[in-house]
Design a protein around this motif. Structure first.
Motif, PDB file in Angstrom:
ATOM      1  N   MET A   1     -61.462 -13.064  51.327  1.00 42.93           N
ATOM      2  CA  MET A   1     -60.636 -12.159  50.366  1.00 42.93           C
ATOM      3  C   MET A   1     -59.401 -11.619  50.980  1.00 42.93           C
ATOM      4  O   MET A   1     -58.554 -11.675  50.009  1.00 42.93           O
ATOM      5  N   ASP A   2     -59.401 -11.198  52.016  1.00 45.50           N
ATOM      6  CA  ASP A   2     -58.145 -10.588  52.794  1.00 45.50           C
ATOM      7  C   ASP A   2     -56.873 -11.564  52.368  1.00 45.50           C
ATOM      8  O   ASP A   2     -55.737 -11.216  51.826  1.00 45.50           O
ATOM      9  N   PRO A   3     -56.660 -12.782  52.685  1.00 40.33           N
ATOM     10  CA  PRO A   3     -55.635 -13.587  52.368  1.00 40.33           C
ATOM     11  C   PRO A   3     -55.196 -14.016  51.012  1.00 40.33           C
ATOM     12  O   PRO A   3     -54.160 -13.845  50.455  1.00 40.33           O
TER      13      PRO A   3
ATOM     14  N   LEU B   1     -56.124 -11.421  48.574  1.00 39.65           N
ATOM     15  CA  LEU B   1     -55.477 -10.070  48.217  1.00 39.65           C
ATOM     16  C   LEU B   1     -54.085 -10.110  48.759  1.00 39.65           C
ATOM     17  O   LEU B   1     -53.493  -9.671  47.767  1.00 39.65           O
ATOM     18  N   ALA B   2     -53.712 -10.425  49.958  1.00 38.64           N
ATOM     19  CA  ALA B   2     -52.437 -10.429  50.314  1.00 38.64           C
ATOM     20  C   ALA B   2     -51.418 -11.156  49.473  1.00 38.64           C
ATOM     21  O   ALA B   2     -50.383 -10.817  49.149  1.00 38.64           O
TER      22      ALA B   2
ATOM     23  N   SER C   1     -50.723  -9.612  46.198  1.00 43.87           N
ATOM     24  CA  SER C   1     -49.749  -8.552  46.261  1.00 43.87           C
ATOM     25  C   SER C   1     -48.384  -8.886  46.615  1.00 43.87           C
ATOM     26  O   SER C   1     -47.489  -8.508  45.882  1.00 43.87           O
TER      27      SER C   1
ATOM     28  N   LYS D   1     -69.528  -7.674  47.020  1.00 43.53           N
ATOM     29  CA  LYS D   1     -68.684  -7.684  47.806  1.00 43.53           C
ATOM     30  C   LYS D   1     -67.287  -8.052  47.530  1.00 43.53           C
ATOM     31  O   LYS D   1     -66.058  -7.436  47.838  1.00 43.53           O
ATOM     32  N   ASP D   2     -67.011  -9.188  47.017  1.00 41.65           N
ATOM     33  CA  ASP D   2     -65.717  -9.646  46.617  1.00 41.65           C
ATOM     34  C   ASP D   2     -64.987  -8.626  45.513  1.00 41.65           C
ATOM     35  O   ASP D   2     -63.783  -8.278  45.730  1.00 41.65           O
TER      36      ASP D   2
ATOM     37  N   ALA E   1     -64.017  -5.475  47.178  1.00 36.84           N
ATOM     38  CA  ALA E   1     -62.692  -5.383  47.906  1.00 36.84           C
ATOM     39  C   ALA E   1     -61.600  -5.627  46.979  1.00 36.84           C
ATOM     40  O   ALA E   1     -60.291  -5.021  47.290  1.00 36.84           O
TER      41      ALA E   1
ATOM     42  N   HIS F   1     -58.435  -2.900  46.450  1.00 41.49           N
ATOM     43  CA  HIS F   1     -56.797  -3.402  46.641  1.00 41.49           C
ATOM     44  C   HIS F   1     -56.211  -3.193  45.539  1.00 41.49           C
ATOM     45  O   HIS F   1     -54.975  -2.840  45.485  1.00 41.49           O
TER      46      HIS F   1
END
Length: 155
Positions: free
Chosen positions: A1-3, A5-6, A9, A36-37, A40, A44
């Motif tokens: 998920m981090d990439p 979410l980045a 943004s 979980k997804d 997150a 964010h």
């Protein structure tokens, strides 16, 4: 998920993040826990629009305060004949069409996502096995409804 979410943004239109207290209040209101997804994502940003600002957005991931039973959003009814009580709106696709999740349908701990076309709801078509899969495919769609369009996006 981090990439993902980045990317939201960096290139799209995120709302400020939800607080842990807002997540807890949401879960108490709807009677199910975010996976979980989704947890997150909402920590964010509490919803977002993809590709265009809110007024013109095709993909508008709803803030927690706007998520509700799909039958209420689509049919303006809270009767079982108008959809299961476990189906909730998640993404507003404009014109009373939504991407929804069914809070009782999970695979590998993640909610399945469905297309809820207003003219045929409560019939639904599965379009993603998780919110992460949905978000990735939406981000690569070129602002098209990826499950309806087999053509590659214009680059």
């Amino acid at each position: 998920m981090d990439p993902l979410l980045a990317e939201v943004s960096r290139l799209h239109f995120p709302n400020p993040p939800a607080t842990p207290a807002q997540l807890a209040a949401f879960e108490a209101r709807v009677g199910w826990e975010l996976d979980k997804d989704l947890r997150a994502f909402y920590l964010h940003c509490d919803g977002c629009t993809l590709f265009k600002p809110q007024a013109d957005a095709l993909y508008r991931v709803l803030p927690l305060a706007e998520i509700r039973r799909a039958r209420q959003a689509i049919r303006a009814s809270d009767e079982d004949r108008d959809g299961a009580p476990s189906v909730f709106t998640l993404v507003d696709m404009q014109d009373s069409d939504y991407v929804v999740l069914d809070a009782i349908q999970r695979e590998a701990g993640r909610y399945l996502l469905f297309d809820a076309f207003h003219e045929t709801f409560p019939e639904m078509e599965r379009i993603a096995s998780s919110f992460a899969e949905f978000l990735e495919r939406a981000l690569r769609s070129g602002n098209r409804v990826f499950w309806l369009n087999s053509e590659p996006p214009n680059r």
